[in-house]
Design an enzyme around this catalytic site. Sequence first.
Site, PDB file in Angstrom:
ATOM      1  N   PRO A   1     -72.800 -96.393  32.597  1.00  0.00           N
ATOM      2  CA  PRO A   1     -73.362 -97.191  32.719  1.00  0.00           C
ATOM      3  C   PRO A   1     -74.966 -97.069  32.170  1.00  0.00           C
ATOM      4  O   PRO A   1     -75.527 -98.036  31.428  1.00  0.00           O
ATOM      5  CB  PRO A   1     -73.963 -97.628  34.342  1.00  0.00           C
TER       6      PRO A   1
ATOM      7  N   LEU B   1     -77.139 -95.907  37.817  1.00  0.00           N
ATOM      8  CA  LEU B   1     -77.376 -95.838  36.582  1.00  0.00           C
ATOM      9  C   LEU B   1     -77.342 -94.428  36.063  1.00  0.00           C
ATOM     10  O   LEU B   1     -77.896 -93.723  35.641  1.00  0.00           O
ATOM     11  CB  LEU B   1     -78.752 -96.406  36.154  1.00  0.00           C
ATOM     12  N   HIS B   2     -75.762 -94.134  36.001  1.00  0.00           N
ATOM     13  CA  HIS B   2     -75.323 -92.783  35.703  1.00  0.00           C
ATOM     14  C   HIS B   2     -74.441 -92.894  34.514  1.00  0.00           C
ATOM     15  O   HIS B   2     -73.590 -93.732  34.712  1.00  0.00           O
ATOM     16  CB  HIS B   2     -75.055 -92.130  36.783  1.00  0.00           C
ATOM     17  N   ALA B   3     -74.071 -91.963  33.875  1.00  0.00           N
ATOM     18  CA  ALA B   3     -72.744 -91.580  32.931  1.00  0.00           C
ATOM     19  C   ALA B   3     -72.508 -93.003  32.000  1.00  0.00           C
ATOM     20  O   ALA B   3     -73.421 -93.487  31.214  1.00  0.00           O
ATOM     21  CB  ALA B   3     -71.649 -91.349  33.480  1.00  0.00           C
TER      22      ALA B   3
END
Length: 90
Positions: free
Chosen positions: A18, A14-16
Amino acid sequence: MPERTVKIASTSGLHARPAAIFSQAASEQSAEVSIEKAGAAAVKASSILMLLTLNADHGDEVTLRAEGEGAEESLDALAALLTKNLDENL
């Protein structure tokens, strides 16, 4: 308060990208939604900065909780989103 526990499918977690997609979707929900990773405090799902503090990686389980009108529908929509690889084109 209804809740759903989901495994993050995105390869980058759950980074950048997403996180941006998820926070946008959360902000469009009628209910107030929070997201929590085991061992961390719950954060507002519509805040990209707070999402990044979760440090949620691919395969990690997170718990979504919603409060207010449309809580179940909001949880269904956001849980379904997390089960997709948001690093790929939707």
